[in-house]
Design a protein around this motif. Sequence first.
Motif, PDB file in Angstrom:
ATOM      1  N   LEU A   1      18.497 -13.381  56.640  1.00  0.00           N
ATOM      2  CA  LEU A   1      17.520 -12.298  56.241  1.00  0.00           C
ATOM      3  C   LEU A   1      18.473 -10.892  56.521  1.00  0.00           C
ATOM      4  N   HIS A   2      19.789 -11.525  57.480  1.00  0.00           N
ATOM      5  CA  HIS A   2      20.688  -9.983  57.960  1.00  0.00           C
ATOM      6  C   HIS A   2      20.032  -9.051  59.243  1.00  0.00           C
ATOM      7  N   TYR A   3      18.864  -9.312  59.570  1.00  0.00           N
ATOM      8  CA  TYR A   3      18.318  -8.757  60.733  1.00  0.00           C
ATOM      9  C   TYR A   3      18.255  -9.327  62.075  1.00  0.00           C
ATOM     10  N   ASN A   4      18.218  -8.268  63.049  1.00  0.00           N
ATOM     11  CA  ASN A   4      18.553  -8.989  64.443  1.00  0.00           C
ATOM     12  C   ASN A   4      17.507 -10.100  65.016  1.00  0.00           C
ATOM     13  N   GLN A   5      17.838 -11.241  65.449  1.00  0.00           N
ATOM     14  CA  GLN A   5      16.712 -12.070  65.528  1.00  0.00           C
ATOM     15  C   GLN A   5      15.630 -11.998  66.796  1.00  0.00           C
ATOM     16  N   ASP A   6      15.239 -10.414  67.145  1.00  0.00           N
ATOM     17  CA  ASP A   6      14.308 -10.039  68.466  1.00  0.00           C
ATOM     18  C   ASP A   6      13.508  -9.117  67.311  1.00  0.00           C
ATOM     19  N   TYR A   7      14.176  -8.681  66.131  1.00  0.00           N
ATOM     20  CA  TYR A   7      13.614  -7.617  65.402  1.00  0.00           C
ATOM     21  C   TYR A   7      12.491  -8.495  63.929  1.00  0.00           C
ATOM     22  N   VAL A   8      13.268  -9.518  63.412  1.00  0.00           N
ATOM     23  CA  VAL A   8      12.239 -10.379  62.912  1.00  0.00           C
ATOM     24  C   VAL A   8      11.167 -11.208  64.041  1.00  0.00           C
ATOM     25  N   THR A   9      11.006 -11.632  65.263  1.00  0.00           N
ATOM     26  CA  THR A   9      10.426 -11.796  65.475  1.00  0.00           C
ATOM     27  C   THR A   9       9.277 -11.035  65.575  1.00  0.00           C
ATOM     28  N   ARG A  10       9.666 -10.036  66.453  1.00  0.00           N
ATOM     29  CA  ARG A  10       8.460  -8.877  66.532  1.00  0.00           C
ATOM     30  C   ARG A  10       8.140  -8.222  64.884  1.00  0.00           C
TER      31      ARG A  10
ATOM     32  N   ARG B   1       8.926 -16.082  53.462  1.00  0.00           N
ATOM     33  CA  ARG B   1       9.846 -17.202  52.828  1.00  0.00           C
ATOM     34  C   ARG B   1      10.144 -17.627  52.918  1.00  0.00           C
ATOM     35  N   TYR B   2      11.191 -17.341  53.573  1.00  0.00           N
ATOM     36  CA  TYR B   2      12.720 -18.597  53.795  1.00  0.00           C
ATOM     37  C   TYR B   2      11.708 -19.447  55.066  1.00  0.00           C
ATOM     38  N   LEU B   3      10.913 -19.619  55.730  1.00  0.00           N
ATOM     39  CA  LEU B   3      10.328 -20.545  56.053  1.00  0.00           C
ATOM     40  C   LEU B   3       9.568 -21.716  55.543  1.00  0.00           C
ATOM     41  N   GLN B   4       8.754 -20.801  54.254  1.00  0.00           N
ATOM     42  CA  GLN B   4       8.060 -21.998  53.170  1.00  0.00           C
ATOM     43  C   GLN B   4       9.193 -22.834  52.759  1.00  0.00           C
ATOM     44  N   GLU B   5      10.528 -22.271  51.941  1.00  0.00           N
ATOM     45  CA  GLU B   5      11.769 -22.661  51.409  1.00  0.00           C
ATOM     46  C   GLU B   5      12.315 -23.522  52.321  1.00  0.00           C
ATOM     47  N   HIS B   6      12.156 -23.655  53.646  1.00  0.00           N
ATOM     48  CA  HIS B   6      13.163 -24.595  54.670  1.00  0.00           C
ATOM     49  C   HIS B   6      12.598 -24.871  55.593  1.00  0.00           C
ATOM     50  N   TYR B   7      11.085 -25.658  55.444  1.00  0.00           N
ATOM     51  CA  TYR B   7      10.277 -25.755  56.157  1.00  0.00           C
ATOM     52  C   TYR B   7      10.838 -26.893  57.172  1.00  0.00           C
ATOM     53  N   GLN B   8      11.710 -27.931  56.242  1.00  0.00           N
ATOM     54  CA  GLN B   8      11.866 -29.355  56.305  1.00  0.00           C
ATOM     55  C   GLN B   8      13.123 -29.078  57.496  1.00  0.00           C
ATOM     56  N   GLU B   9      13.728 -27.987  56.796  1.00  0.00           N
ATOM     57  CA  GLU B   9      14.988 -28.301  57.511  1.00  0.00           C
ATOM     58  C   GLU B   9      15.179 -28.283  59.599  1.00  0.00           C
ATOM     59  N   LYS B  10      16.017 -27.891  60.186  1.00  0.00           N
ATOM     60  CA  LYS B  10      15.490 -27.906  61.877  1.00  0.00           C
ATOM     61  C   LYS B  10      15.982 -26.535  61.329  1.00  0.00           C
ATOM     62  N   THR B  11      15.371 -25.547  61.838  1.00  0.00           N
ATOM     63  CA  THR B  11      15.220 -24.137  61.527  1.00  0.00           C
ATOM     64  C   THR B  11      15.645 -23.916  62.779  1.00  0.00           C
ATOM     65  N   THR B  12      15.953 -22.343  62.723  1.00  0.00           N
ATOM     66  CA  THR B  12      16.458 -21.344  63.981  1.00  0.00           C
ATOM     67  C   THR B  12      15.688 -20.028  63.912  1.00  0.00           C
ATOM     68  N   ILE B  13      15.948 -19.535  64.947  1.00  0.00           N
ATOM     69  CA  ILE B  13      15.566 -18.434  64.950  1.00  0.00           C
ATOM     70  C   ILE B  13      17.106 -17.462  64.493  1.00  0.00           C
ATOM     71  N   LYS B  14      17.991 -18.038  64.873  1.00  0.00           N
ATOM     72  CA  LYS B  14      19.367 -17.480  64.343  1.00  0.00           C
ATOM     73  C   LYS B  14      19.521 -17.745  63.330  1.00  0.00           C
ATOM     74  N   ALA B  15      19.215 -18.915  62.314  1.00  0.00           N
ATOM     75  CA  ALA B  15      20.151 -19.279  61.096  1.00  0.00           C
ATOM     76  C   ALA B  15      19.217 -18.744  60.741  1.00  0.00           C
ATOM     77  N   LEU B  16      17.363 -18.066  60.918  1.00  0.00           N
ATOM     78  CA  LEU B  16      16.978 -17.068  60.284  1.00  0.00           C
ATOM     79  C   LEU B  16      16.882 -15.501  60.020  1.00  0.00           C
ATOM     80  N   SER B  17      17.461 -15.183  61.420  1.00  0.00           N
ATOM     81  CA  SER B  17      17.651 -13.775  61.539  1.00  0.00           C
ATOM     82  C   SER B  17      19.556 -13.936  60.330  1.00  0.00           C
ATOM     83  N   SER B  18      19.835 -14.728  60.758  1.00  0.00           N
ATOM     84  CA  SER B  18      21.104 -14.624  59.586  1.00  0.00           C
ATOM     85  C   SER B  18      20.945 -14.805  58.388  1.00  0.00           C
TER      86      SER B  18
END
Length: 287
Positions: free
Chosen positions: A206-215, A187-204
Amino acid sequence: MSFLEFTVPPFPVFIAAGEGTFKKGETHVRRVFPVFDLLYVKKGVLYITEDENAFSVEAGEYILLSPGLEHYGTKGSEETTSYSWLHFEGTAYEVTETTGNNWAELRRKKGSFEEPARYRLSLPQKGKVRRPQFMAGQFSVLTDDSAENSDLPLRKQILFEELLLHLQKEAFQIPSAKERVAWEAARYLQEHYQEKTTIKALSSALHYNQDYVTRCMQQVLGVTPGQYTNKVRMTEAKRLLSATNDKMGAIADAIGMEDPTYFSKLFKQIEGITPLEYRKFVSRKTD
């Protein structure tokens, strides 16, 4: 919709499982069974009546028949119909019309240091299986009689309980922790795809670890966050290519990609054709 509701523990007890086939014109026998009978249709349509209530159970659906109620084939199969069956014994149950829609509502009684917590195991009398591969995997082991001299007969009870919990989860669409994280990320990526999204910004966010979000995304959706973002971007790019005359640079910028050359390369990698080829193809279809 009717639900068969059990209080667990103890769980219903697995008895036996097998496979069956009705040829064209054949019907289910008329009988009153002393145990629960779960029928999962893999191909065709099963026409069955229980206690004067007629059901049509299509491929990918199941029906749960109760002990002590007469059931029989309503009419002959219109095509070859294959199914898996499962018999189990249960403690007292009740038939309800409503039930909880999250794990908290399914708890009947809080546990203590001396008594276990009690939960509702609530199953629709007739339901649609959303993950047929899971059912196929469980039934392949439950119907396996080749290792009776091992621990398999004991493990079948565990597999059976997993199957019941899975059917309950699917019926009420109760997401697991990993599913919740994956869908929140999507949902976050659907709302922010026009931005320069990074896994760091995504995990921040959602308040979850980067590796956990990816898994979570890989296990639930089959893609990494980056791959998912690219799919969202290409979907929007196709819309713009078909609905506007914008140049590649403008489209790339609109979907959050600064480099038009990389956009074209990525588009072809994902869609199999270049953006210009896609635009020509769409314009021909609408002419």
